[in-house]
Design an enzyme around this catalytic site. Sequence first.
Site, PDB file in Angstrom:
ATOM      1  N   HIS A  32       0.827  -1.211   0.000  1.00 36.49           N
ATOM      2  CA  HIS A  32       0.000   0.000   0.000  1.00 36.49           C
ATOM      3  C   HIS A  32       0.859   1.258   0.000  1.00 36.49           C
ATOM      4  O   HIS A  32       0.507   2.269  -0.598  1.00 36.49           O
ATOM      5  CB  HIS A  32      -0.930  -0.011   1.207  1.00 36.49           C
ATOM      6  N   CYS A  72      -5.596  -0.730 -20.568  1.00 36.45           N
ATOM      7  CA  CYS A  72      -5.228   0.007 -19.350  1.00 36.45           C
ATOM      8  C   CYS A  72      -4.204  -0.710 -18.472  1.00 36.45           C
ATOM      9  O   CYS A  72      -4.035  -0.353 -17.322  1.00 36.45           O
ATOM     10  CB  CYS A  72      -6.467   0.368 -18.537  1.00 36.45           C
TER      11      CYS A  72
HETATM   12  C1  PEP Z   1      -4.786  -5.092 -15.371  1.00 36.67           C
HETATM   13  O1  PEP Z   1      -4.934  -6.236 -14.917  1.00 36.67           O
HETATM   14  O2  PEP Z   1      -4.147  -4.836 -16.401  1.00 36.67           O
HETATM   15  C2  PEP Z   1      -5.376  -3.945 -14.669  1.00 36.67           C
HETATM   16  C3  PEP Z   1      -5.343  -2.745 -15.176  1.00 36.67           C
HETATM   17  O3  PEP Z   1      -5.881  -4.178 -13.428  1.00 36.67           O
HETATM   18  P1  PEP Z   1      -4.984  -4.332 -12.120  1.00 36.67           P
HETATM   19  O4  PEP Z   1      -3.567  -4.059 -12.499  1.00 36.67           O
HETATM   20  O5  PEP Z   1      -5.533  -3.377 -11.132  1.00 36.67           O
HETATM   21  O6  PEP Z   1      -5.226  -5.776 -11.789  1.00 36.67           O
END
Ligand code: PEP
Length: 747
Positions: free
Chosen positions: A364, A677
Amino acid sequence: MADGMETESRKLLGRLREEMASEAAGQERLDRITHLIADSMRCEVCSIYLFRDDETLELCATEGLAPEAVHQTRMRLGEGLVGRVAKFGEVVNTADAPAAKGFRYMPETGEERYSSFLGVPIQRLGQKLGVLVVQSRDAREFSADEVYALEVVAMVLAEMAELGAFVGEGAALSPLHQQALLLRGGPAQEGSAEGHVWLHEPRVVVTNPIADDPHRELERLNAAVEELRVGVDKMLEISRGGDTEQLQVLEAYRMFANSKGWMRRMEEDIARGLSAEAAVEKEQSQARARMSQVTDPYLRERLADLDDLSNRLLRILTGQGRDNGKEMPPDPILVARNIGPGDLLEYGRSLKGIVLEEGSVGSHAAIVARALAIPLVVHVGRITTEALNGDHILVDGDEGVVHLRPEDTVVSAFRDKMAMQAEAQKRYASIRETPTVTKDGERINLVMNAGLMADLPSLKTSGAEGVGLFRTELQFLIRNQMPKRSELVAQYKRVLDSADGKRVVFRTLDIGSDKVLPYMKHVAEPNPALGWRAIRVGLDKRGVMRMQLQALIRAAEGRPLTVMFPFVAQAEEFREAKWEVNKTIEREKRLGHVLPETLEIGAMLETPSLAFAPQKFFDEVDFISIGGNDLKQFFFAADRENELVRRRYDTLNVSFLSLIERIVERCGISDTPLSFCGEDAGRPIEALCLAAMGIRTLSMRPASIGPVKSLLLRSNLQEVRKIIADARHRGEQSVRPAIMEYLRANG
Ligand code: PEP
Ligand code: MG
């Protein structure tokens, strides 16, 4: 414990104290000390070996071995009996040293004449300083009392070293905390920083390791422990009914504070002549040495609790508080063993860099550091014992390297690097308002990932066109209890207010796997990444999902709202979640709340299965965002958290790019907006290839927008697409070499 031994050992400590008060310094003092110890322990030999560097021990003083060997005899960590004591931090006690496992004969010392050997580590709070050895001619094993007595003496030597008692001539005796050090850790947030150490919890300095009057020291210890117990009980009372994890920690504190074994050991240390604070520190040192060997996470945590408790006790005994009265330097680099997200947020942007002895990339604290864009290096062994408040320090968050008290040449090279980075930042700032259009006229939408309020200012400074991924779980993760709906409404409102009309994609709670809420009942799963996480938890715990949806609708207050569900593996999960959104909308309407002006409901594509869902799914969903971090780990079956495999497969592997291409095609058929993303969207070369495969919206960390935009503005996607197709045709595993070659050739 034999009373005679106890008196003997107190006498020896008394003589050591006189030695400390004497005029002698450095080598002379060390020599006299070895003489005193040999005499008191009735041994022919006493030697002190100190670390010359991390791996090498040097004989620094001896009574009994050949004097010519001093500063000549050296051994590697783990080599010989002395090296073994140092490496494992354990006592070696043998009646027949030459026959003992690992014995190494060192002819220059003349030690072949000595049969029995007792070596104990000289260590201070987990920091290994050296080894103290006594040897004698007659073959005997040293008694438990003698071992104990030598450990107490080693503890005092460690304290004396800390106080600079051996500083003088001889390189091996150069004062602690003055040498330049390069320490390696793990990069957790990029960027470089130069500044001065600010210890989150300054070390307690024990100035009086030896005491005359054991009764008085016992009284002091008892009074301090009583104060500690009362304090812990008070904290427990306040915490009852609150956060269960905190309660567990406090219960563990109480257990230790009442532990008879802990008290008994400290009482014995005092009886040997240590002061109350030195006794506490001796036990703390040994607990830390154990901590470095224990791998079980539960036990490690309990040892860390004991460490914390010892610190509290030391503060009570010495009167040294957390607040050391010093002013924070103007360019503070925070140094800590670990730090909670709350404490870090309190420091906020005043910090120039952060160095943690523990911590992890996914912790965190790392999440907060990233949001604040503060360079962070984690897993930097020894940093809290080596660094002193105010020390000059350089932090390289790209390489995961820390230079403590650096030499001038290192400083100037580092400053050059920082100047180059600043230059690049200026360039990025100059294109901040420029729309991202490639050379062949493709418009790419660059948006940012966020999750904390601390991220919001970046919306303006980075040039992001919106928030492509708002990780709502971060707000849940940095707290000690479940937030209330009203708190969520206020937070989401702030997010939408600062977005000022730009689109924000709120991802519903993505917990489970590596993101464990401290206040939710922990379910032990054999394989959490493949387990009960994200939308799976949401659909099974509808109450939490509804509460979050209500908060989002209320925060929108009639503005457009975009909601995205994470980790959808099959169409039906999305349908159920969408049904829940529509139910919530109806309920909110009945309750008289204003509804969002428009509502988009999307899904994250993070498992290969969804790429092959029926085409109807692509019609039903308002948009899709590829969560590349998860998609890649499942595609290659390589855990994203596992250092052994996480870098093994390239995002530019043709198989992975083919999967991306397939998703682009399927979204194209239904005209479904598609974005990417994962972290790869923020890496310029990867971003370029993703754009070439047809992705038109990339969501990334704010700091990546400049570098990605800068490359896209100079690129021709048609050409890149051709390079990829050719490399694929040639049967190459990854298109990276071909792309790099193309970029080099095109400047
Ligand atoms: C991903 O898995 O690419 C994503 C954006 O989600 P997180 O990294 O929060 O799992
Ligand atoms: Mg994910």
